[in-house]
Scaffold this active site. Structure first.
Site, mmCIF file in Angstrom:
data_model
loop_
_atom_site.group_PDB
_atom_site.id
_atom_site.type_symbol
_atom_site.label_atom_id
_atom_site.label_comp_id
_atom_site.label_asym_id
_atom_site.label_seq_id
_atom_site.Cartn_x
_atom_site.Cartn_y
_atom_site.Cartn_z
ATOM 1 C CD GLN A 99 36.720 38.107 42.001
ATOM 2 O OE1 GLN A 99 37.332 37.498 41.127
ATOM 3 N NE2 GLN A 99 35.860 39.064 41.717
ATOM 4 C CE1 TYR A 171 32.279 33.215 34.593
ATOM 5 C CE2 TYR A 171 32.467 35.276 35.809
ATOM 6 C CZ TYR A 171 32.851 34.462 34.756
ATOM 7 O OH TYR A 171 33.795 34.898 33.850
#
Ligand SMILES: Cc1cc2nc3c(=O)[nH]c(=O)nc-3n(C[C@H](O)[C@H](O)[C@H](O)COP(=O)(O)O)c2cc1C
Ligand code: SF4
Length: 652
Positions: A99, A171
């Site tokens: 990620q 995010y």
């Protein structure tokens, strides 16, 4: 479950089955780098049959450190660590993605005690961490976008098969997408096309950098499920547009946001959320994209994953906690040993609970997780010994299961007719039924290993001596603690354990006060059960809030229920006395008296005390090798009980 084991093509990568571990922070990185423990952790899941592991977030820019233990991909020193993980998982036929991450304003903790400047699309504060970020200027945006591409190249150099842009959970990319957070008037703000620009540029940069040989995907919340969160329509529009532009090889769907308490509960949903409830959001994404759609959220059994795939809601299922709890789960399905699966019970205690507390993740049912370097492979005993275990709660069951698996001859004595100890009680609490699964799993492990059970047998020290075992493990648990109170008359005082066992026994009259010392599940659970039975309940807690000692997502769900059930919360008070119509409390900070009148029932949730008579007696006998485990040493939780059972069994 055939569909679950069909391969899936994700861009240039084929994964061998539809079970994957989604990105999750392990707190096993040190100084931003991969450790041997992290390698061992992933090796175990790959060996156990997962088709794909998505490694935890890697920060792409110096401003991306959202915790003090985040992996960082900001310089080449990270490459060798990724290469070690790749070399550990690839031999099992498991693919490895990583990620790529920037938290934006979602900075959880400081690196050195002082809080850094957090960046976001706009200077809009978040609710959960109370961060007011600074608006990103275009030069820094370009630097961060380039950071994603450079980080992707490093993961590629480490031998990873794919990268995933974390646009989920509020995010940074989601902050740009979300019109409540993005209030810019330049080319990165305004309509959805402009708000998508940051994510589009990131994907273009990453795809351009890594070329066609590496899968590039994105994680997104199908809905952030928050009043100020990214809404479903915008999430779907973003997926559709990025898919149309050919920038994605897959979309990994989740829900929730880090930005608020209730939104963050969906990041790792506790047991009160229905199994696979996120599949409905994935199904909607599937309707707007052509690439494979992955989904995560409370999918803890392969049958449920298979159903989600059969129904066409998603192409693969994250079974992240399921694999934390049982790394061998996929192999067990393939080997026709489904009943041997140790199903995750979504208690959130040692996985996300550890993460939030800053410790390496583990599992309350399987403490070998996160300790693979120590307990990764069961070591058969050099000499088979006779072992007596006293007590059939989680500590005794784990000790018995592991000792027997190691080849010892184990007999477990339990005074009651049922195994489980306090876990049975805990699973009687509202929305906590699944907790009982911990005992079902431990019992089935112990029986398979050949443990002999002697139920309804309250074993004495003399009997144990008579058996002359090579080792004795005492796991006799705990009993409710009753504090010394000033009492007048014949007040109605009961114990939370008794209330939980039979909530109907206490008759509602005036107020019922639950005096909660530990601020955990018990006080809240008893209060909720009493409220459901018609009591007007005051939950008097010794700390700042009920559930203070619980993992945040679990606490949120429980405290939300207190509110819904109109239970009055009284924080920062300790119990000192009771008479027939009043309960006497004391403020823990000022010492001032707090008197609750028209209170005719007092329920004590004051923790517990060890039941250690047998342990003391046996430990005094030098001819015996005796180990105490769990609450009979000092009352704590199932996590410590099971871990101590494991350690005791390894020591024989
Ligand atoms: C300890 C822990 C840490 C997590 N950290 C991340 C993370 O860094 N990035 C992310 O996208 N999701 C993270 N998650 C969420 C998981 O990827 C997953 O979506 C979640 O656990 C729900 O899936 P499950 O019910 O199969 O466990 C984390 C989960 C856990 C348990
Ligand atoms: S600690 Fe609880 S929620 Fe976490 S993996 Fe283990 S059983 Fe599942």
């Amino acid at each position: 479950m055939k569909r679950l084991f069909e391969p899936l093509v994700i861009g240039p990568v084929t994964i061998k089955n539809r079970i994957f571990s989604s990105g999750h922070d392990t707190v096993m990185a040190r100084d931003g780098l991969v450790t041997d423990q992290l390698v061992a952790y992933h090796r175990a899941r790959a060996k156990g049959g997962a088709g794909l592991i998505v490694m935890q977030v890697s920060g792409v820019h110096s401003s991306a450190r959202y915790t003090s233990h985040v992996l960082m991909a900001t310089d080449d020193s990270c490459i060798s660590g990724y290469a070690k993980v790749a070399a550990a998982v690839h031999p099992s036929g498991c693919k490895l993605f990583g990620q790529l991450f920037h938290p934006g304003r979602e900075v959880m903790e400081s690196q050195d005690g002082s809080m850094p400047v957090a960046w976001s699309a706009s200077a809009v504060p978040n609710e959960r961490f109370r961060v007011t970020p600074r608006e990103l200027d275009e030069r820094t945006i370009a630097e961060i976008v380039a950071g994603y591409a450079r980080a992707a190249l490093r993961l590629q150099a480490g031998g990873l098969d794919g990268v995933e842009i974390v646009a989920s959970h509020g995010y940074l990319p989601a902050q740009f997408l979300n019109s409540s957070v993005n209030q810019r008037s330049d080319g990165y703000g305004g309509d959805i096309g402009n708000r998508l620009r940051f994510l589009r540029e990131v994907l273009e940069a990453v795809k351009g950098a890594v070329g066609p040989g590496m899968a590039v995907g994105m994680r997104i919340s199908g809905d952030e499920l928050d009043p100020a969160g990214l809404v479903e329509d915008d999430a779907l529009a973003a997926c559709a547009e990025l898919d149309r532009l050919g920038l994605l090889d897959y979309v990994s769907v989740t829900v929730g946001t880090s930005a608020s308490l209730s939104g963050s509960d969906h990041i790792v949903p506790p047991m009160n959320y229905p199994v696979g409830y996120t599949a409905a959001y994935a199904a909607k994404v599937k309707q707007v994209v052509k690439v494979p759609v992955l989904v995560a959220g409370r999918i803890n059994q392969p049958q449920d994953a298979a159903r989600i795939i059969e129904q066409g809601s998603a192409d693969a299922c994250a079974m992240t906690r399921a694999l934390i709890c049982d790394p061998e789960m996929p192999s067990k399905v393939i080997g026709g040993r489904v009943e041997e699966i140790r199903a995750c019970i979504a208690c959130n205690q040692a996985c996300i609970g550890h993460f939030h507390a800053g410790y390496p993740i583990s599992c309350i049912q399987h403490p070998e997780t996160g300790r693979e370097l120590l307990y990764g492979r069961v070591q058969k005993a050099v000499r088979a010994r006779t072992v007596v275990v006293v007590g059939g709660g989680p500590a005794g069951l784990k000790a018995a299961a592991v000792a027997a698996e190691r080849g010892h001859a184990v007999t477990l004595f339990e005074a009651r007719s049922r195994l489980g100890g306090q876990v049975r009680l805990a699973s009687a609490l509202p929305d906590r039924e699944e907790f009982g699964g911990a005992i079902d799993n431990l019992y089935s492990e112990a029986s398979r290993s050949g443990v002999i059970f002697e139920l309804r047998h309250s074993v004495t020290a003399a009997e144990v001596r008579g058996m002359a075992p090579d080792a004795v493990i005492v796991a006799t648990g705990a009993q409710p603690r009753v504090p010394v109170l000033e009492t007048v008359g014949m007040p109605a005082v009961s114990n939370a354990w008794a209330v939980i066992s039979a909530p109907g026994r206490l008759k509602p009259r005036g107020r019922t006060v639950v005096a909660d010392w530990r601020a955990d599940w018990v006080g809240i659970g008893a209060a909720r059960m009493l409220a459901a039975a018609g009591h007007s309940v005051v939950l008097a807690v010794s700390g700042y809030a009920p559930g203070e000692s619980l993992q945040q997502y679990v606490r949120d769900s429980m405290v939300g229920s207190l509110y819904r059930q109109h239970i009055e919360i009284m924080p920062l008070v300790r119990i000192v006395g009771v008479d027939e119509d009043s309960v006497y409390l004391q403020h823990v900070l000022t010492g001032e008296p707090v008197i609750l009148e028209e209170a005719y029932n007092l329920v004590l949730a004051q923790g517990s005390l060890p039941v250690d008579d047998l342990l003391r007696e046996l430990a005094a006998d030098e001819s015996l090798a005796v180990t105490g485990v769990g609450d009979c040493l000092a009352p704590r939780t199932v996590e410590e009980a099971v871990l101590e059972g494991l350690k005791a069994a390894w020591a024989i």
